[in-house]
Design an enzyme around this catalytic site. Structure first.
Site, PDB file in Angstrom:
ATOM      1  N   ASP A  76       0.846  -1.187   0.000  1.00 36.40           N
ATOM      2  CA  ASP A  76       0.000   0.000   0.000  1.00 36.40           C
ATOM      3  C   ASP A  76       0.889   1.246   0.000  1.00 36.40           C
ATOM      4  O   ASP A  76       2.100   1.173   0.179  1.00 36.40           O
ATOM      5  CB  ASP A  76      -0.927  -0.031   1.232  1.00 36.40           C
ATOM      6  CG  ASP A  76      -2.118   0.873   1.071  1.00 36.40           C
ATOM      7  OD1 ASP A  76      -3.072   0.745   1.839  1.00 36.40           O
ATOM      8  OD2 ASP A  76      -2.093   1.723   0.151  1.00 36.40           O
TER       9      ASP A  76
ATOM     10  N   GLU B 156     -10.600   7.383   4.526  1.00 34.78           N
ATOM     11  CA  GLU B 156      -9.539   6.770   5.327  1.00 34.78           C
ATOM     12  C   GLU B 156      -9.532   7.293   6.756  1.00 34.78           C
ATOM     13  O   GLU B 156     -10.606   7.552   7.333  1.00 34.78           O
ATOM     14  CB  GLU B 156      -8.187   6.965   4.613  1.00 34.78           C
ATOM     15  CG  GLU B 156      -8.187   6.330   3.216  1.00 34.78           C
ATOM     16  CD  GLU B 156      -6.804   6.197   2.615  1.00 34.78           C
ATOM     17  OE1 GLU B 156      -6.657   6.384   1.404  1.00 34.78           O
ATOM     18  OE2 GLU B 156      -5.851   5.879   3.363  1.00 34.78           O
TER      19      GLU B 156
END
Ligand code: GLC
Length: 614
Positions: A335, A531
């Site tokens: 990621d 997020e």
């Protein structure tokens, strides 16, 4: 040495000058001699440069495995290293670096759009990047990746589907498969063949800002819907190409402990997963197993840690479990900047992650230092050539399987499909199926389309940005009506009879002296976030929303509260005062789906994907 070579060349030319009938013939002989020398040198340095056009890897009738091996055997070490680099498009200093470093993939992070955010501009941008890759020695195409989180929603004008939490409420496998396929069509039309979706995280703490990106808290439901989404997404689209899906965020993301985030701005996102291995295997692994069974092309490693180890550094989870036990044949991608969060310095982090089983590194910035680290590691034996070849083999396998070597540049292969009526109708169906009736004690619903006077109010009543949430045009979404779509207010107006009066006030100010309306609809909820920026210790309604609901209640005979949110909100102190409450999650651009059910054209079928205490 140099003197010897030049004297030999001069002797050769003098000899040729004696036998050549004319100076022109001499020139032709010398030029041909130089050309032969250059080609001979090139073939010596770049094995496999010969016969490229007739090479096995260029032949679409050959099996993928044969094409991979043929190409791998032609690649230099430098070209192999480049395939492991995933770079965000704004970090490309010179487009020529794409070929120079042999970069394997580029991405648009949330909101990283071309100068003008139109489907054509996206296609032009991606094709330009692609042209540099295809003009490289072996013409290995780039993978271009985006987060098409709820449709191809970086692109203005794309269909905006409900976020995954609403699809989890629908529990409709066929619907989710069709959404995956439709998303792929809109992506491929813009030349993009890699989606960093679906999230198959199993959310256990809904204070997490990424709750809405998940299909919910039930591992079985997440497994079924994640696999269905991938079957649709990875189905064939244009010119026999397809889109590669990504099951994320491996492993145990969604079960972190509050207050353990490694990011100072967040509370739980990117935190520590503190569950035993039995729980990890029983709850969080099955969705990845289902994704692998569905043929997922890539798996993304999460930012979290488990048992004190950064997931990108966990050889046990990445190699032994994912690739070994589960037999994952695709490629593992890290990621955003996640590899460099492995302690011990950047070089150590790269070596650790690659040896743990990361195949492609979402750097996403500095491809030059990454290249240097890889060369050092190979020269020192810290990373073996076998491991490098394994990673490249997996990446190339995904590119061949997606048909990227076969397709011509993605000319306009359906740009007009983005936001088409057919796609928006599918989104509207999804909205209908996502709605959950939390309570309706006086059977207020469905409403009558002939209701004489309806008042509508609230922060999310006339706000496409709030209906859509994060990952919509901008990473954090856009609070307002800058995005095409139908607001719930407009949908209500479009649904009622021509004799019905619809009055709207953002804050619910309808004048106290008036006769009460027949029905009052308060549409409230969360502003957009994405997020960790959405991590919230106590998700609930704002004081302004509560005030609006109170005013609507006072100004109407019957009250309907509709909540637009990415997760359950704590309404326990107030809900006894409200007879009718609907959870609409983040429905996206098609507010008509809410009106369809509110006025009885369709029944409520949605069920809670996560617990909602009332
Ligand atoms: C983000 C997210 C991940 C996303 C990636 C690329 O940090 O964690 O879900 O796919 O970066 O945007």
């Amino acid at each position: 040495m140099f003197g010897t070579v030049t004297s030999k060349i001069s002797t050769t030319i003098k000899t040729l000058a004696k036998i050549a009938p004319t100076p022109w013939v001499l020139i032709v002989i010398v030029v041909l001699g130089v050309a032969v020398a250059v080609v001979t040198f090139w073939l010596a340095v770049y094995p496999g440069s010969a016969d490229i056009n007739s090479a096995v890897y260029r032949d679409p009738t050959q099996p993928v495995a044969a094409r991979v091996e043929d190409l791998l055997n032609r690649m230099t070490t430098a070209e192999k290293i480049g395939q492991l680099a995933l770079v965000e498009k704004n970090s490309i200093h010179r487009k020529a670096d794409i070929a120079r470093y042999g970069l394997g993939a580029l991405l648009s992070g949330g909101g990283a759009k071309p100068e003008f955010n139109t489907p054509q501009a996206w296609l032009d941008m991606v094709n330009e990047f692609q042209s540099y890759a295809k003009n490289s020695r072996l013409s290995i195409p780039l993978l271009y990746g985006v987060d098409a989180t709820h449709g191809h929603t970086n692109v203005l004008g794309a269909t905006i589907f409900p976020h995954a939490i609403g699809l989890g409420a629908s529990r409709d496998v066929d619907l989710v498969r069709r959404i995956g396929a439709t998303t792929a069509q809109e992506m491929a039309a813009t030349g993009i063949h890699w989606n960093f979706l679906p999230s198959v995280d199993v959310v256990q703490d809904t204070r997490w800002g990424r709750t809405y990106e998940t299909f919910g808290a039930d591992s079985k439901v997440v497994s079924e819907l994640g696999a269905a989404y991938l079957e649709g997404l990875q189905s064939r689209v244009y010119n026999a190409s397809s889109v590669i899906g990504t099951a994320k965020h491996y492993l145990g993301t969604g079960d972190m402990v509050w207050g353990t985030s490694g990011n100072p701005n967040f509370k739980i996102d990117q935190g520590i997963t503190r569950v035993d291995e039995a729980t990890l295997r029983a709850v969080h692994l099955p969705p990845f197993a289902a994704a692998i069974k569905a043929g997922v092309g890539s798996v993304m490693v999460g930012h979290t840690t488990w048992n004190g180890v950064e997931l990108a550094a966990s050889r046990y989870l990445l190699s032994d479990v994912l690739k070994g036990e589960l037999g994952f044949q695709g490629f593992v991608v890290s990621d955003w900047y996640g590899v460099y969060e492995i302690p011990g310095g950047e070089y150590h982090a790269v070596v650790t992650a690659i040896n743990a089983g990361v195949d492609m590194v979402m750097l996403p910035y500095d491809y030059k230092s990454f290249t240097r680290y890889m060369w050092q590691a190979l020269e020192r034996g810290d990373i073996t050539t076998e491991r490098l070849d394994d990673a490249v083999r997996r990446i190339l396998g995904a590119k061949f399987a997606a048909g990227l070597f076969n397709s011509a540049s993605d000319e306009d292969s359906g740009l007009n499909q983005l936001g088409s009526a057919e796609h928006r109708e599918l989104a509207r169906e999804a909205v209908r199926k996502s709605l959950v009736l939390l309570k309706d004690t006086q059977h207020t619903l469905p409403l009558n389309k002939q209701t004489p006077r309806i008042i509508v109010a609230g922060s999310s009543a006339h706000n496409i940005g709030r209906q859509s949430g994060g990952w919509t045009v901008e990473w954090q979404g856009i609070d307002g009506n800058w995005i095409p779509g139908t607001t719930i207010l407009d949908a209500i107006k479009n649904t009622v009879s021509k004799d019905s009066v619809i009055e709207y006030s953002l804050e619910g100010d309808f004048g106290s002296a008036r006769q009460p309306a027949d029905v009052g609809i308060a549409i409230v909820g969360e502003a957009p976030y994405a997020e960790g920026w959405g991590d919230s210790e106590h998700p609930t309604l704002t004081p302004e929303d509560l005030q609006t609901i109170a005013q609507v209640k006072a100004a109407s005979k019957k009250l309907v509260v509709i909540i637009i949110s990415g997760r359950p909100l704590d309404i326990r102190p107030y809900v006894d005062e409200w007879n009718t409450v609907v959870a609409a999650w983040l429905p996206g651009s098609e507010g008509g789906g809410v009106a369809d059910v509110l006025f009885g054209d369709y029944p409520f079928t949605g069920t809670l994907p996560v617990a909602w205490p009332l």
